[in-house]
Motif scaffolding. Sequence first.
Motif, PDB file in Angstrom:
ATOM      1  N   THR A   1      25.347  -9.579  -4.775  1.00 17.61           N
ATOM      2  CA  THR A   1      24.740 -10.319  -3.670  1.00 17.61           C
ATOM      3  C   THR A   1      23.529  -9.574  -3.131  1.00 17.61           C
ATOM      4  OG1 THR A   1      26.932 -11.155  -3.041  1.00 17.61           O
ATOM      5  CG2 THR A   1      25.155 -11.413  -1.445  1.00 17.61           C
TER       6      THR A   1
ATOM      7  N   SER B   1      17.490 -10.279   5.744  1.00 12.27           N
ATOM      8  CA  SER B   1      17.709 -10.838   7.077  1.00 12.27           C
ATOM      9  C   SER B   1      16.688 -10.296   8.052  1.00 12.27           C
ATOM     10  CB  SER B   1      19.126 -10.518   7.560  1.00 12.27           C
ATOM     11  OG  SER B   1      19.306  -9.111   7.641  1.00 12.27           O
TER      12      SER B   1
ATOM     13  N   VAL C   1      21.035  -9.677   0.136  1.00  8.73           N
ATOM     14  CA  VAL C   1      20.942 -10.212   1.497  1.00  8.73           C
ATOM     15  C   VAL C   1      19.631  -9.735   2.106  1.00  8.73           C
ATOM     16  CG1 VAL C   1      22.023 -10.410   3.751  1.00  8.73           C
ATOM     17  CG2 VAL C   1      23.442 -10.060   1.731  1.00  8.73           C
TER      18      VAL C   1
ATOM     19  N   TYR D   1      20.401 -15.320   1.127  1.00  2.67           N
ATOM     20  CA  TYR D   1      21.240 -14.710   0.100  1.00  2.67           C
ATOM     21  C   TYR D   1      20.801 -15.192  -1.280  1.00  2.67           C
ATOM     22  CZ  TYR D   1      24.553 -14.383   4.068  1.00  2.67           C
ATOM     23  OH  TYR D   1      25.147 -14.164   5.289  1.00  2.67           O
ATOM     24  N   TYR D   2      20.820 -14.273  -2.235  1.00  2.66           N
ATOM     25  CA  TYR D   2      20.824 -14.619  -3.648  1.00  2.66           C
ATOM     26  C   TYR D   2      22.177 -14.126  -4.165  1.00  2.66           C
ATOM     27  CZ  TYR D   2      15.684 -14.609  -3.042  1.00  2.66           C
ATOM     28  OH  TYR D   2      14.400 -14.831  -2.601  1.00  2.66           O
ATOM     29  N   GLN D   3      22.968 -15.035  -4.699  1.00  3.58           N
ATOM     30  CA  GLN D   3      24.328 -14.653  -5.089  1.00  3.58           C
ATOM     31  C   GLN D   3      24.595 -14.990  -6.549  1.00  3.58           C
ATOM     32  OE1 GLN D   3      28.078 -16.547  -3.395  1.00  3.58           O
ATOM     33  NE2 GLN D   3      27.963 -14.650  -2.188  1.00  3.58           N
TER      34      GLN D   3
ATOM     35  N   GLU E   1      26.763 -18.805   9.305  1.00  2.00           N
ATOM     36  CA  GLU E   1      26.948 -18.483   7.895  1.00  2.00           C
ATOM     37  C   GLU E   1      28.373 -18.742   7.436  1.00  2.00           C
ATOM     38  OE1 GLU E   1      25.618 -16.383  10.183  1.00  2.00           O
ATOM     39  OE2 GLU E   1      24.226 -14.958   9.259  1.00  2.00           O
TER      40      GLU E   1
ATOM     41  N   THR F   1      19.082 -15.414   7.687  1.00  2.00           N
ATOM     42  CA  THR F   1      19.748 -14.639   6.638  1.00  2.00           C
ATOM     43  C   THR F   1      19.588 -15.412   5.335  1.00  2.00           C
ATOM     44  OG1 THR F   1      21.403 -13.880   8.240  1.00  2.00           O
ATOM     45  CG2 THR F   1      21.861 -13.497   5.906  1.00  2.00           C
TER      46      THR F   1
END
Length: 979
Positions: free
Chosen positions: A631, A635, A633, A577-579, A899, A575
């Motif tokens: 966010t 995956s 996501v 993420y760019y947050q 996570e 997974t």
Amino acid sequence: MQFNKVFALLLLLSAACESMAQNKFQWKQASAGGYTYKYVTNDPMQTRFYTLKNGLSVILTVNHKEPRVVYRMAVRTGSNNDPKDHTGLAHYLEHLLFKGTDKYGSLDWAKEKPYLDKIDALYEQYGATKDSAARVAIYHKIDSISGVASHFAIANEYDKLMSNIGSQKTNAHTWVEETVYEEDIPSNAVDKFLAVQAERFRKPVFRLFHTELEAVYEEKNRSLDNDGAKMQEAMMAGLFPTHNYGQQSTIGTIEHLKNPSLIAIRNYYNKYYVPNNMGIILSGDFDPNAMIKKVEQTFGYMQAKPVQEYKSAPEKPITAPVVKEIFGPSAENMRICFRTPAASAHEAMVLDLASSILSNGKVGLFDLNLNMQQKAQGTQAGLMQYKDYGVFIMAGMPKQGQKLEDVKDLLMGQLELLKKGDFDESMIKAIVANTKLDLLQALDNSTSSAQQLMDAFIKNRCMQWDKQVSYLDDMAKVTKTELVATVNKYLNDKNYVLLYKRIGTDKSIVKVEKPAITPIETNAGKSSDYVKKMEAIAVGDIQPLWLDYEKDINLSKNGIADVLYVQNKSNELFTLYYQFDMGTWNNKLLPLATSYLQFLSTDKYSAEQISKSFYNIACNFNISASNEMTTVVISGLQENFEKAVGLFEEVLANCKPDEAALAALKSRVMKARANAKANKQSILQGLISYARYGAKNPFNSALSDAEIDQLKATDLVNELHSLMQYKHRIMYYGPLANDNFKNTIAKLHTLPASFKAYPAKVNFTPAVQTANQLLFTNYDMVQSEIAWIRNDVGYDANKEVVVNVFNNYFGGGMGSVVFQTIRESKALAYSTYAMYNTPSKKENPFYMMAYVGCQADKMNEAIKGMNELLTELPASEQRFELAKTGFKKDLETKRITKEGIIDAYLTAQQKGWKGDFRKDEYAALSALKLEDVQKMHKEQISGKPYTYCVVASDKKIKLDDLKTIGEVKTLTLEELFGY
């Protein structure tokens, strides 16, 4: 897709299993610890199936991920088995099995029993009496004697026992062919827990019945306000004119609810609650050899009896569409429903696959041809499987200007494509691969395992476990020819039930009237000798395990971006993420822009090709914007990591404006807004936001209708193209080593030389309540929804421990002050709670929220009852110790992994914590006293002004009654929603 694919997909991930012969799933028998059990070879859960001498099924699967055990006591009986003159009985019984036995739940059983016997006889007399005046007199006697009997009863001693053990998620449910009792306990408390459970079913006593009966009345009335529940009931009645699936609702008829029989309930218990009709399912951290011995020692006393399984005459074929209309205030929608074969049939699996060909969220016929092209507000399909039959459902909602009949034609058109075989056969393989992706992590989840095994037990499929674990293997072998033939056999243009949910007044509603009930004594703070004995039994310690952020998470940089890394050592899933620390409060266009992306093409790929490309590599992406955060996501399977990330980067950077797609999206957004205004829960959330922040609040500060109308496609595409120019963190949980990940992501994810500053954020200031105020919105409903809101002092981490214990004590569960008083003693509501809420960020304040959902004619009493508790806190040293013990054991057994480590670290940053704050809470618990909880209540809650939020029908309540509370402000839907 059905939940039972969990196990089969895990097998497909095993290279060893892939290479084995057709007979890789075989039943075997083995012995260990003096017990014989059966198992299926290559079952990834390594499930053991035992049958005790008395016929009790015991199903065990081990999971050492955390020191807890998930328990299900499953009974093969539900509303199917209700007597014809006592529907709802199985559900009543489920409630009563929380009331104790002759050993617990009573201060003096010898003195209590004669009163309970009188109550039994009075209910028989009450049910046989037709004269209304005589019935009132008899009920007055029931109420009076129940009040006397309650002085010997101890309400919710079962919950006290579970709190002392450290159980979580104490619950139960009844459905058409099952009644299931649920717990989640620390693994060191198994002996004590099993002893309590064995006692629970030894000789249950049906005490405190008339207040619990009133809770069921409330539950029935809530169902009358639930258009979805009415759709479900209409669907089952239409599909099953013979079978009890459609002829007996689980909650029962109003007439039967008004005339209960405790004797009939006891007879039902004696008939169906026998060991050869029951199954204990345990999943978690234990030694199976020791566990089976413990179960037999505690439950071996049960005596087997013959049980006649419910069997209905076969349903006759439906030869013409059955059309039903359901009316209510919520948004319009429709369903087309087909009756399908039993759970054990091979064709049930084929039809499950067919439902995914239509609707899998990505590339099904509905997904590509209807949802992506925005031809309706939304459509989906699925299979609801019962033991004797299944229900194949196609559902849809109309967009603006569209009729329900138009949606029906769209769904039937896609079904026709399926029946003609007008789909790519490779989709079958893709569905199997994506189900692996969706369900792989279930192997780590004891709750998922227990639920799956419970479902198999109820449907008599435990002895077909070999078919269960080979489910996806078998699905992968289905050919297009077989699928098309099966669909044409069961889903034709005549054999369905068609449901139209229309907006309008339901003239058929007859609510259960409120009986006269005198509050009963709950004997809070008192204990039976049995409970004292059980609480005195010591158990071994479980040492808490705290996170060490210097070891458990790797913090580094990828250019100018922060990188948070945790390695996945369990499987081959990732997974990414760019947050971004910006959301709708920074930019109102973000939620619309992120929704728009799924409909866009690039120069290289069409929107359909993009969706198919992700699905074919068993990967997903999602992008969403909340108030203060956006966010991304991505995956899927690690082997396709670079393909998935590369494709997403290509789509985000090069998506092209599409005015037609935007026009359709705008129309659907407007329809969604209209639908929200018809949803009572959305209305209540709007009132709560208004109470917390005032007239201008986060709930009503979205784009206006005019702003949406003026938007151009380039406006949203520009937001998407520029997104990665803003500061964001990169987070990864997956199997790649840290250095490999950093090297790979540096190639795939291009960063700017410097980040752009976020747009200025709109800040919403919490309102300061200086006097009681009541906010009211009118809604056509039987019930009333009431919430109390008060913003309080600023965040202080040192208060967290007392807040957590206070919530357990005051309003957070069945043993809490609020539940015991509002529901158990006064029978004023089915659903009630109260919480002192902790903010997610240190900049925000604590706030108090209480809630009661009750009949409209009980609203005044409910408000009075909650206000009394908010004003004065009942003190109980015993209840405090249980609240404290429960929180302590939660901390000891909680294991933050995967996570969750990243989430915990970010929470610590937002709250200003140093390290794992749970360690500080745990240390502070030992010094916490009841006086600390009392002080908190006195200083933060008692005597304070509140904003009351009420959703109800002005035809069923008196607004003048509300004016006694404070200033009443009636809010329109436009004021609440901002459009």
